[in-house]
Design an enzyme around this catalytic site. Sequence first.
Site, short mmCIF file in Angstrom:
data_model
loop_
_atom_site.label_atom_id
_atom_site.label_comp_id
_atom_site.label_asym_id
_atom_site.label_seq_id
_atom_site.Cartn_x
_atom_site.Cartn_y
_atom_site.Cartn_z
N LYS A 183 1.80 -3.43 7.02
CA LYS A 183 2.16 -3.55 5.60
C LYS A 183 3.65 -3.32 5.41
CE LYS A 183 -1.53 -4.76 3.70
NZ LYS A 183 -1.67 -5.95 2.87
N SER A 221 0.84 -1.20 0.00
CA SER A 221 0.00 0.00 0.00
C SER A 221 0.87 1.24 0.00
CB SER A 221 -0.86 -0.04 1.27
OG SER A 221 -1.43 1.22 1.50
N TYR A 262 -2.17 -0.68 10.99
CA TYR A 262 -2.36 -1.27 9.66
C TYR A 262 -1.16 -0.92 8.77
CZ TYR A 262 -3.80 -1.67 4.81
OH TYR A 262 -3.81 -1.97 3.46
P1 NAD Z 1 -10.93 -7.33 1.35
O1 NAD Z 1 -11.16 -7.28 2.82
O2 NAD Z 1 -12.10 -7.18 0.45
O3 NAD Z 1 -10.15 -8.67 0.94
C1 NAD Z 1 -9.27 -9.34 1.83
C2 NAD Z 1 -9.68 -10.80 1.82
O4 NAD Z 1 -8.80 -11.52 2.69
C3 NAD Z 1 -11.11 -11.00 2.32
O5 NAD Z 1 -11.80 -11.83 1.43
C4 NAD Z 1 -10.91 -11.70 3.67
O6 NAD Z 1 -11.98 -12.56 3.98
C5 NAD Z 1 -9.59 -12.42 3.45
N1 NAD Z 1 -8.84 -12.70 4.68
C6 NAD Z 1 -8.57 -11.86 5.71
N2 NAD Z 1 -7.85 -12.49 6.65
C7 NAD Z 1 -7.65 -13.75 6.19
C8 NAD Z 1 -6.96 -14.87 6.72
N3 NAD Z 1 -6.36 -14.83 7.92
N4 NAD Z 1 -6.95 -16.02 5.99
C9 NAD Z 1 -7.56 -16.07 4.77
N5 NAD Z 1 -8.24 -15.05 4.24
C10 NAD Z 1 -8.27 -13.90 4.95
O7 NAD Z 1 -9.83 -6.20 1.03
P2 NAD Z 1 -9.28 -5.67 -0.37
O8 NAD Z 1 -9.63 -4.24 -0.48
O9 NAD Z 1 -9.63 -6.62 -1.45
O10 NAD Z 1 -7.72 -5.73 -0.07
C11 NAD Z 1 -6.90 -6.82 -0.49
C12 NAD Z 1 -5.48 -6.55 -0.03
O11 NAD Z 1 -5.04 -5.31 -0.59
C13 NAD Z 1 -5.32 -6.42 1.48
O12 NAD Z 1 -4.11 -7.06 1.86
C14 NAD Z 1 -5.23 -4.93 1.70
O13 NAD Z 1 -4.50 -4.60 2.84
C15 NAD Z 1 -4.51 -4.48 0.43
N6 NAD Z 1 -4.75 -3.07 0.09
C16 NAD Z 1 -6.04 -2.63 -0.07
C17 NAD Z 1 -6.28 -1.28 -0.36
C18 NAD Z 1 -7.68 -0.76 -0.49
O14 NAD Z 1 -7.88 0.46 -0.43
N7 NAD Z 1 -8.69 -1.62 -0.71
C19 NAD Z 1 -5.19 -0.40 -0.50
C20 NAD Z 1 -3.89 -0.89 -0.38
C21 NAD Z 1 -3.68 -2.24 -0.07
N1 UFG Z 2 -12.69 11.12 3.38
C1 UFG Z 2 -13.73 11.96 3.74
N2 UFG Z 2 -14.87 11.39 4.25
C2 UFG Z 2 -15.03 10.04 4.38
C3 UFG Z 2 -13.95 9.20 4.01
C4 UFG Z 2 -12.80 9.78 3.51
O1 UFG Z 2 -13.63 13.18 3.64
O2 UFG Z 2 -16.08 9.59 4.85
C5 UFG Z 2 -11.47 11.72 2.79
C6 UFG Z 2 -10.20 11.42 3.57
O3 UFG Z 2 -10.00 12.38 4.59
C7 UFG Z 2 -9.14 11.45 2.46
C8 UFG Z 2 -9.89 10.95 1.23
O4 UFG Z 2 -11.28 11.13 1.52
O5 UFG Z 2 -8.75 12.79 2.23
C9 UFG Z 2 -9.65 9.47 0.95
O6 UFG Z 2 -9.92 8.72 2.11
P1 UFG Z 2 -10.05 7.12 2.07
O7 UFG Z 2 -10.42 6.69 3.46
O8 UFG Z 2 -10.93 6.71 0.97
O9 UFG Z 2 -8.58 6.64 1.69
P2 UFG Z 2 -7.19 6.84 2.45
O10 UFG Z 2 -6.26 7.48 1.48
O11 UFG Z 2 -7.36 7.50 3.75
O12 UFG Z 2 -6.75 5.35 2.76
C10 UFG Z 2 -6.63 4.38 1.73
C11 UFG Z 2 -6.82 3.00 2.33
C12 UFG Z 2 -5.70 2.66 3.26
C13 UFG Z 2 -4.39 2.84 2.57
C14 UFG Z 2 -4.28 4.23 1.99
C15 UFG Z 2 -3.02 4.38 1.18
O13 UFG Z 2 -8.03 2.95 3.07
O14 UFG Z 2 -5.82 1.32 3.60
O15 UFG Z 2 -5.39 4.47 1.12
O16 UFG Z 2 -2.98 3.40 0.20
F1 UFG Z 2 -3.41 2.66 3.47
#
Ligand code: NAD
Ligand code: UFG
Length: 342
Positions: free
Chosen positions: A152, A123, A148
Amino acid sequence: MILVTGGAGYIGAHAVLALLQNGHEVLVLDNLCNSSSASLERVTRLAGRRPQFVMGDVRSRPLLDKLFAAYPIDAVMHFAGLKAVGESVREPLRYFETNVSGSVTLCQAMAHAEVFTLVFSSSATVYGESETMPISESAALGLPTNPYGHSKLMAEHVMRSVAHSDPRWAIGLLRYFNPIGAHPSGLLGEAPKNIPNNLLPYLLQVALKQLPALRIYGDDYPTPDGTGIRDYLHVVDLAEGHLMALNRLRKQPGISTWNLGTGRGYSVLEVLKAFEKVVGKTMPVCVEPRRSGDIAQCWSDPSKAREELGWESKRDLNCMLEDAWRWQCLNPNGYGADAMAV
Ligand code: NAD
Ligand code: UFG
């Protein structure tokens, strides 16, 4: 065959679909703690082919050993993890156990099975509050502001050390910026189990009157309109990036880091305005104080992924919002009981 941990989740399901559509055999391991196997039914419908699915935990070494012995796995995409920033502050040990220990256990099982190709969901949070924009992979790693983010960064350190310990490893650390959007069919998308934390899922629920109003967290940031700027990226582009990383890793062992972002930032107000256009109505909003741990701005320099993977994002903000809105209208309760029939 590709083992996809967390393959029933939001990003994982899109990656499983892309893998199947590109002729790969896929085995999904997911404990469904934040997802539903209904996503894989949708994937099956879209791909015309079913991924194998095992419900189980990536932290279980005996289970992993069994899977590596039973299936011809030659690479792993590791999505399984916990991702809610606020929850990580309240329950840090659960986050370190899943995101760090889970990754350690997976690498141990892979080494034991002599499977050395791994694509990891990292991330942009690992950059912390970067001084310069856009952020390239050579930027200093920052100080994450929550458990979190630390988990990562720690998982990245684990994988870097592992890769340096044995030249057979080929590991890609993919640093995602802000994935949003949904599959254009409206069949796959993000289905938060609780009140969403992230901007777009929250906005989608406000638009359907499932939540009363969008809370804008701070309009006093040092940005042109005072609201936070992020690099929003279509989840289908992101899924394609995983395939291209996998192809590259097959030719290039060692450890590589790639930003996956568009290279363009949008403020909260810009996203709001674009979303209102897609939905055709104005949203109720209120301005609240800054959310703790948030940074003012964050957008990528994606040129390394373009040069080394041949990957770049193709779908613009409007497409991300239209696809997300279609998904939300067709599946107001995610993959729940009254989701669109498949
Ligand atoms: P998500 O929660 O939809 O998917 C994660 C999946 O992992 C889920 O299906 C959950 O059931 C499964 N899981 C969790 N713990 C587990 C375990 N112990 N064993 C087996 N399965 C398990 O989230 P996502 O948005 O699809 O994110 C996927 C990956 O990408 C995550 O590692 C997350 O940290 C990373 N990531 C997500 C974002 C974002 O904004 N969505 C940004 C950067 C990184
Ligand atoms: N925001 C609002 N209102 C809301 C939610 C978000 O104003 O209800 C604003 C936040 O302050 C930020 C922007 O919208 O300025 C984006 O916020 P998000 O929560 O959508 O995303 P973030 O950038 O805070 O976080 C995301 C993921 C994290 C990851 C990070 C960097 O949730 O897991 O991007 O990759 F670590």
